[in-house]
Design a protein around this motif. Structure first.
Motif, PDB file in Angstrom:
ATOM      1  N   PRO B  61     -10.753  21.185  11.511  1.00  0.00           N
ATOM      2  CA  PRO B  61     -10.378  20.009  12.317  1.00  0.00           C
ATOM      3  C   PRO B  61     -10.320  20.342  13.811  1.00  0.00           C
ATOM      4  N   MET B  62      -9.971  21.593  14.110  1.00  0.00           N
ATOM      5  CA  MET B  62      -9.936  22.008  15.519  1.00  0.00           C
ATOM      6  C   MET B  62     -11.317  21.855  16.164  1.00  0.00           C
ATOM      7  N   LEU B  63     -12.371  22.089  15.382  1.00  0.00           N
ATOM      8  CA  LEU B  63     -13.726  21.931  15.911  1.00  0.00           C
ATOM      9  C   LEU B  63     -14.005  20.464  16.281  1.00  0.00           C
ATOM     10  N   THR B  64     -13.516  19.566  15.438  1.00  0.00           N
ATOM     11  CA  THR B  64     -13.697  18.139  15.743  1.00  0.00           C
ATOM     12  C   THR B  64     -12.971  17.789  17.039  1.00  0.00           C
ATOM     13  N   LEU B  65     -11.769  18.304  17.177  1.00  0.00           N
ATOM     14  CA  LEU B  65     -10.964  17.984  18.363  1.00  0.00           C
ATOM     15  C   LEU B  65     -11.557  18.622  19.617  1.00  0.00           C
ATOM     16  N   ALA B  66     -11.979  19.886  19.502  1.00  0.00           N
ATOM     17  CA  ALA B  66     -12.541  20.577  20.662  1.00  0.00           C
ATOM     18  C   ALA B  66     -13.855  19.917  21.089  1.00  0.00           C
ATOM     19  N   HIS B  79      -8.796  11.719  15.048  1.00  0.00           N
ATOM     20  CA  HIS B  79      -7.621  12.252  14.353  1.00  0.00           C
ATOM     21  C   HIS B  79      -7.759  12.080  12.838  1.00  0.00           C
ATOM     22  N   LYS B  80      -8.090  10.861  12.426  1.00  0.00           N
ATOM     23  CA  LYS B  80      -8.281  10.603  10.995  1.00  0.00           C
ATOM     24  C   LYS B  80      -9.442  11.431  10.431  1.00  0.00           C
ATOM     25  N   LEU B  81     -10.500  11.523  11.228  1.00  0.00           N
ATOM     26  CA  LEU B  81     -11.685  12.235  10.725  1.00  0.00           C
ATOM     27  C   LEU B  81     -11.435  13.734  10.634  1.00  0.00           C
ATOM     28  N   ALA B  82     -10.684  14.270  11.592  1.00  0.00           N
ATOM     29  CA  ALA B  82     -10.339  15.692  11.518  1.00  0.00           C
ATOM     30  C   ALA B  82      -9.449  15.955  10.304  1.00  0.00           C
ATOM     31  N   ALA B  83      -8.553  15.028  10.011  1.00  0.00           N
ATOM     32  CA  ALA B  83      -7.711  15.169   8.810  1.00  0.00           C
ATOM     33  C   ALA B  83      -8.590  15.125   7.556  1.00  0.00           C
ATOM     34  N   SER B  84      -9.579  14.268   7.580  1.00  0.00           N
ATOM     35  CA  SER B  84     -10.501  14.166   6.457  1.00  0.00           C
ATOM     36  C   SER B  84     -11.228  15.500   6.234  1.00  0.00           C
ATOM     37  N   VAL B  85     -11.679  16.107   7.334  1.00  0.00           N
ATOM     38  CA  VAL B  85     -12.336  17.417   7.260  1.00  0.00           C
ATOM     39  C   VAL B  85     -11.389  18.457   6.642  1.00  0.00           C
ATOM     40  N   GLU B  86     -10.140  18.442   7.073  1.00  0.00           N
ATOM     41  CA  GLU B  86      -9.186  19.417   6.539  1.00  0.00           C
ATOM     42  C   GLU B  86      -8.919  19.161   5.052  1.00  0.00           C
ATOM     43  N   PHE B  87      -8.902  17.905   4.648  1.00  0.00           N
ATOM     44  CA  PHE B  87      -8.716  17.594   3.222  1.00  0.00           C
ATOM     45  C   PHE B  87      -9.900  18.118   2.392  1.00  0.00           C
ATOM     46  N   ILE B  88     -11.112  17.931   2.906  1.00  0.00           N
ATOM     47  CA  ILE B  88     -12.273  18.464   2.174  1.00  0.00           C
ATOM     48  C   ILE B  88     -12.136  19.983   2.047  1.00  0.00           C
ATOM     49  N   HIS B  89     -11.769  20.622   3.166  1.00  0.00           N
ATOM     50  CA  HIS B  89     -11.612  22.080   3.139  1.00  0.00           C
ATOM     51  C   HIS B  89     -10.515  22.497   2.155  1.00  0.00           C
ATOM     52  N   THR B  90      -9.392  21.808   2.194  1.00  0.00           N
ATOM     53  CA  THR B  90      -8.283  22.149   1.303  1.00  0.00           C
ATOM     54  C   THR B  90      -8.692  21.973  -0.158  1.00  0.00           C
ATOM     55  N   ALA B  91      -9.426  20.906  -0.432  1.00  0.00           N
ATOM     56  CA  ALA B  91      -9.899  20.679  -1.809  1.00  0.00           C
ATOM     57  C   ALA B  91     -10.784  21.839  -2.264  1.00  0.00           C
ATOM     58  N   THR B  92     -11.672  22.293  -1.372  1.00  0.00           N
ATOM     59  CA  THR B  92     -12.559  23.394  -1.787  1.00  0.00           C
ATOM     60  C   THR B  92     -11.764  24.693  -1.956  1.00  0.00           C
ATOM     61  N   LEU B  93     -10.750  24.909  -1.116  1.00  0.00           N
ATOM     62  CA  LEU B  93      -9.922  26.112  -1.285  1.00  0.00           C
ATOM     63  C   LEU B  93      -9.207  26.090  -2.632  1.00  0.00           C
ATOM     64  N   LEU B  94      -8.648  24.937  -2.985  1.00  0.00           N
ATOM     65  CA  LEU B  94      -7.935  24.838  -4.273  1.00  0.00           C
ATOM     66  C   LEU B  94      -8.904  25.130  -5.422  1.00  0.00           C
ATOM     67  N   HIS B  95     -10.081  24.550  -5.350  1.00  0.00           N
ATOM     68  CA  HIS B  95     -11.056  24.788  -6.425  1.00  0.00           C
ATOM     69  C   HIS B  95     -11.558  26.235  -6.406  1.00  0.00           C
ATOM     70  N   ASP B  96     -11.723  26.788  -5.207  1.00  0.00           N
ATOM     71  CA  ASP B  96     -12.109  28.208  -5.105  1.00  0.00           C
ATOM     72  C   ASP B  96     -11.098  29.112  -5.784  1.00  0.00           C
ATOM     73  N   ASP B  97      -9.825  28.820  -5.571  1.00  0.00           N
ATOM     74  CA  ASP B  97      -8.795  29.680  -6.155  1.00  0.00           C
ATOM     75  C   ASP B  97      -8.870  29.648  -7.678  1.00  0.00           C
ATOM     76  N   VAL B  98      -9.198  28.484  -8.228  1.00  0.00           N
ATOM     77  CA  VAL B  98      -9.369  28.385  -9.682  1.00  0.00           C
ATOM     78  C   VAL B  98     -10.621  29.150 -10.107  1.00  0.00           C
ATOM     79  N   VAL B  99     -11.701  28.947  -9.351  1.00  0.00           N
ATOM     80  CA  VAL B  99     -12.980  29.574  -9.684  1.00  0.00           C
ATOM     81  C   VAL B  99     -12.871  31.102  -9.638  1.00  0.00           C
ATOM     82  N   ASP B 100     -12.188  31.605  -8.593  1.00  0.00           N
ATOM     83  CA  ASP B 100     -12.082  33.053  -8.420  1.00  0.00           C
ATOM     84  C   ASP B 100     -10.903  33.655  -9.175  1.00  0.00           C
ATOM     85  N   GLY B 101     -10.030  32.810  -9.720  1.00  0.00           N
ATOM     86  CA  GLY B 101      -8.803  33.332 -10.313  1.00  0.00           C
ATOM     87  C   GLY B 101      -7.968  34.094  -9.297  1.00  0.00           C
ATOM     88  N   SER B 102      -7.870  33.563  -8.091  1.00  0.00           N
ATOM     89  CA  SER B 102      -7.170  34.254  -6.995  1.00  0.00           C
ATOM     90  C   SER B 102      -5.677  34.379  -7.271  1.00  0.00           C
TER      91      SER B 102
END
Lengths: 336, 336
Positions: B61-66, B79-102
């Protein structure tokens, strides 16, 4: 507009009129599905194809197509959107199989068993993204709003179901909230978007939403009844899966609330996961039959099917309306 | 427009100028994030909050703001769009943790460890849906196209990475394809959408896309270097995770291709999963140091950082451009 209700019940309602009504359009939808599940990463079409070509009824995209027939839509935008609906549904099935640790899906080994959980989660994500790409290509913000909203509600319903798992005190009210979210929201959205592409008025749009939503509730109720129905002919998943996973579905909720002290003890232990043998499942099916819980779950489903049929009574009688009404009757009667 | 290049390297580049540049807007983004991760299902904000409040840098999201600062955008749509970007990222992190068994994420127990895989998958789905709801509220089909496209590419990259796992023959080329998809696509999209909301011309939009994409590649390269860097000060994840998972990252690819016959035997066994003890990890780190594979991975990252900085040289010099350039230098230098 006539307000007459198509007579219920019919001796043996089937999905055939709905299938016939939508057959030609469904070919176009299937072409979109096949085209858009492709990827340069071979594992993606392999895994997606396992489920997509695995004999599902394509009920949700069928609602979009049938709704378009009902309102006399003559374009082709609904093909991409119906494919998008099916992709959302497929993504949730893949994630469900991981969440539930399923062995079987549509009578075949579930994707997670063949391809593993990691790939199954990620291909679900891919199909979900593809669904949104298809909607964006169509270009209707209204459709995007309806389907992104439905997707969030589905996820909430799935999390809620997870929270209620192994919780014997789950009420019928809460159960209805869960299935409204996890199942009926997508039925409603799939049906509603047909009115959006056809630029119907608000009342017609709401009517199609109501039809889909009530049909979805009826459908899920019967799905949950079949899991405890010893006479069930149709078996999509392993019978007893809900029981072993400690899911609080309506047959269990009714049998528990109607049971005597000994019955309740059994349910408390079973739902907590302490009684999950085949004998325990047989006992569960016995108790559910004893308290008419399968039949009464179907009775509840009948109520929602009636509401679905009434919702579309604002449209003039037509082949489409009759097919949609019979689909609602079929939702209740299937598995007999 | 000046085409001068901001001088490299700086003694100790930091993210501070970028953080200062975006601090006020980031407060607004955080407010949207907190507001829109709520749900009536308490497990959703609990699980999402565990990760979201877990000390991430909010780099995307910092990239969107900068980017918005860079192009002189004065509205608040980002602001809304940067939050949207962070939500996509957070979703992929959560799924990554499941995928990798982190076990660990950002130095804390990963969500899947605390809340289990099922809830982690489903809350990821919820956040992903919410991301699209936020985009739909903003109403730009162009932004929706960019971010739905990026999401599909991320999922493809993740599946591709999974396919390459434990495959010792993975080439640098394939590795670059994977990180371009799984990481750089979202960096590019996050950066690009700032130009879209500001209604910049195509060249500026492409420049911001290029900046984000190259920064993303540099960032991931260094992330992968740090996992084998014995001097690394910054440790987001467990050191050695990539090694134990048999991930073919560039340090391994370089050390393997440069190694002698005995080294190669070691890598073949290790990547296949037959050598994963602490001693084996120490040997891996030793071999990677012996063949300068960490330093050369950073060198590759430097190349992409330069390209990122050059991409935004079409914009006049400004505080924003300098902050973004230093962020690219920081991407290379972090962990030292």
């Amino acid at each position: 507009m006539s307000a007459d209700i198509i007579p219920l019940p019919k001796a043996r309602p089937t999905l055939d009129p709905m299938l016939a009504l939508t057959a030609q359009d469904m070919n176009s939808v299937n072409a979109v599905i096949l085209d858009r599940m492709q990827s340069e990463i071979p594992l993606i079409p392999a895994l997606a194809g396992h489920l997509i070509s695995g004999g599902g009824k394509r009920l949700r995209p069928m609602l979009t197509l049938a709704g378009a027939e009902l309102v006399g839509y003559h374009g082709s935008r609904h093909h991409k959107l119906a494919a998008s609906v099916e992709f959302i549904h497929t993504a949730t099935l893949l994630h469900d199989d991981v969440v539930d640790g399923s062995d079987l899906r549509r009578g075949k080994a579930a994707a997670n068993i063949i391809f593993g959980n990691p790939a199954t989660v990620l291909v679900g994500d891919f199909l979900f993204s593809r669904a949104f790409e298809l909607m964006v290509e169509d270009g209707s913000l209204k459709v995007l709003k309806i389907l992104s909203g439905a997707s969030a509600i589905i996820a909430e319903g799935e999390v809620d179901q997870l929270t209620a798992q192994r919780q014997i005190e789950t009420s019928e009210e809460r159960y209805l909230n869960i299935i409204s979210a996890k199942t009926a929201a997508l039925f409603a959205a799939a049906s509603r978007i047909s009115a959006v592409v056809a630029e119907c008025d608000d009342a017609q749009e709401r009517a199609l939403d109501d039809y889909g939503r009530n049909l979805g509730v009826a459908f899920q109720l019967v799905d949950d009844a079949i899991d405890y129905d010893s006479d069930a002919a149709e078996m999509g998943k392993d019978q007893g899966d809900d029981f072993r996973e400690g899911k609080m579905t309506l047959p269990v909720i009714l049998a528990y609330s109607r049971g005597n002290a000994a019955d309740r003890k059994f349910w408390e232990a079973a739902i907590a996961g302490h009684r999950s043998s085949d004998d325990d499942l047989a006992e569960a099916i016995h108790l559910i039959a004893k308290y008419d819980a399968v039949e009464d779950t179907r009775q509840r489903a009948r109520h929602y099917a009636h509401r679905a049929i009434d919702a579309i009574s604002i449209f003039p009688d037509s082949k489409a309306r009759q097919a949609m009404a019979e689909a609602a009757q079929f939702a209740v009667a299937r598995g007999y």
